[in-house]
Design a protein around this motif. Structure first.
Motif, mmCIF file in Angstrom:
data_model
loop_
_atom_site.group_PDB
_atom_site.id
_atom_site.type_symbol
_atom_site.label_atom_id
_atom_site.label_comp_id
_atom_site.label_asym_id
_atom_site.label_seq_id
_atom_site.Cartn_x
_atom_site.Cartn_y
_atom_site.Cartn_z
ATOM 1 N N VAL A 1 66.236 4.677 -24.991
ATOM 2 C CA VAL A 1 65.958 3.265 -25.273
ATOM 3 C C VAL A 1 64.506 3.100 -25.726
ATOM 4 N N TYR A 2 63.584 3.746 -25.017
ATOM 5 C CA TYR A 2 62.162 3.654 -25.357
ATOM 6 C C TYR A 2 61.904 4.236 -26.750
ATOM 7 N N GLY A 3 62.478 5.393 -27.024
ATOM 8 C CA GLY A 3 62.314 6.016 -28.332
ATOM 9 C C GLY A 3 62.852 5.148 -29.447
ATOM 10 N N ASN A 4 63.995 4.538 -29.215
ATOM 11 C CA ASN A 4 64.579 3.646 -30.205
ATOM 12 C C ASN A 4 63.667 2.448 -30.468
ATOM 13 N N GLN A 5 63.095 1.899 -29.422
ATOM 14 C CA GLN A 5 62.206 0.754 -29.569
ATOM 15 C C GLN A 5 60.905 1.122 -30.287
ATOM 16 N N ILE B 1 68.813 10.983 -11.353
ATOM 17 C CA ILE B 1 67.463 10.707 -11.852
ATOM 18 C C ILE B 1 67.328 11.164 -13.300
ATOM 19 N N GLN B 2 67.885 12.322 -13.621
ATOM 20 C CA GLN B 2 67.861 12.807 -15.002
ATOM 21 C C GLN B 2 68.582 11.835 -15.928
ATOM 22 N N GLY B 3 69.708 11.293 -15.463
ATOM 23 C CA GLY B 3 70.448 10.313 -16.259
ATOM 24 C C GLY B 3 69.627 9.070 -16.535
ATOM 25 N N ILE B 4 68.899 8.613 -15.536
ATOM 26 C CA ILE B 4 68.027 7.449 -15.708
ATOM 27 C C ILE B 4 66.903 7.772 -16.695
ATOM 28 N N LEU B 5 66.333 8.955 -16.556
ATOM 29 C CA LEU B 5 65.237 9.356 -17.451
ATOM 30 C C LEU B 5 65.691 9.495 -18.899
ATOM 31 N N VAL B 6 66.839 10.118 -19.125
ATOM 32 C CA VAL B 6 67.291 10.287 -20.513
ATOM 33 C C VAL B 6 67.655 8.941 -21.132
ATOM 34 N N THR B 7 68.216 8.043 -20.328
ATOM 35 C CA THR B 7 68.525 6.715 -20.851
ATOM 36 C C THR B 7 67.235 5.984 -21.206
ATOM 37 N N GLY B 8 66.242 6.079 -20.321
ATOM 38 C CA GLY B 8 64.949 5.461 -20.609
ATOM 39 C C GLY B 8 64.308 6.035 -21.849
ATOM 40 N N LYS C 1 70.900 -7.383 -25.863
ATOM 41 C CA LYS C 1 70.166 -7.262 -24.597
ATOM 42 C C LYS C 1 70.932 -6.460 -23.553
ATOM 43 N N TRP C 2 72.234 -6.281 -23.734
ATOM 44 C CA TRP C 2 73.049 -5.550 -22.762
ATOM 45 C C TRP C 2 73.178 -4.068 -23.091
ATOM 46 N N ILE C 3 72.732 -3.652 -24.250
ATOM 47 C CA ILE C 3 72.897 -2.256 -24.658
ATOM 48 C C ILE C 3 72.242 -1.279 -23.676
ATOM 49 N N PRO C 4 70.986 -1.489 -23.242
ATOM 50 C CA PRO C 4 70.408 -0.545 -22.274
ATOM 51 C C PRO C 4 71.200 -0.453 -20.970
ATOM 52 N N LEU C 5 71.726 -1.581 -20.520
ATOM 53 C CA LEU C 5 72.518 -1.556 -19.284
ATOM 54 C C LEU C 5 73.855 -0.848 -19.477
ATOM 55 N N LEU C 6 74.387 -0.894 -20.673
ATOM 56 C CA LEU C 6 75.630 -0.169 -20.955
ATOM 57 C C LEU C 6 75.373 1.330 -21.106
ATOM 58 N N LEU C 7 74.205 1.672 -21.606
ATOM 59 C CA LEU C 7 73.874 3.089 -21.794
ATOM 60 C C LEU C 7 73.547 3.783 -20.473
ATOM 61 N N LEU C 8 73.039 3.035 -19.503
ATOM 62 C CA LEU C 8 72.621 3.648 -18.239
ATOM 63 C C LEU C 8 73.747 4.404 -17.535
#
Length: 83
Positions: free
Chosen positions: A70-74, A60-67, A34-41
């Protein structure tokens, strides 16, 4: 328009990089999934700042690429589930 349309071309390389880093972190048993997305941000933001310079747009680009990572992985995980 999809999320990829909002990401700068030079920041797209961060998406697979974050997916790979996320997979590496997943193998570390001491870190709950559950902490992986927060570590990737912060890694995504740092990568975008490196590529785009110090600006709000880079954050903002960093937030978008992280999203996107994570979204693609899910999506891959959910579509691969057998019901």
């Amino acid at each position: 328009m999809e999320i990829i349309g909002y990401i700068m071309d030079n920041a797209l390389i961060l998406i697979p990089a974050l997916v790979i880093i996320g997979a590496i972190i997943k193998e570390i048993e001491a870190i709950p999934n559950k902490w992986i997305p927060l570590l990737l941000l912060p890694l995504g933001i740092a990568g975008a700042l490196f590529l785009g310079g110090l600006s709000t747009d880079s954050v903002i680009q960093g937030i978008l690429v992280t999203g996107a990572a994570v979204y693609g992985n899910q999506i891959v995980k959910q579509l691969g589930k057998k019901e």
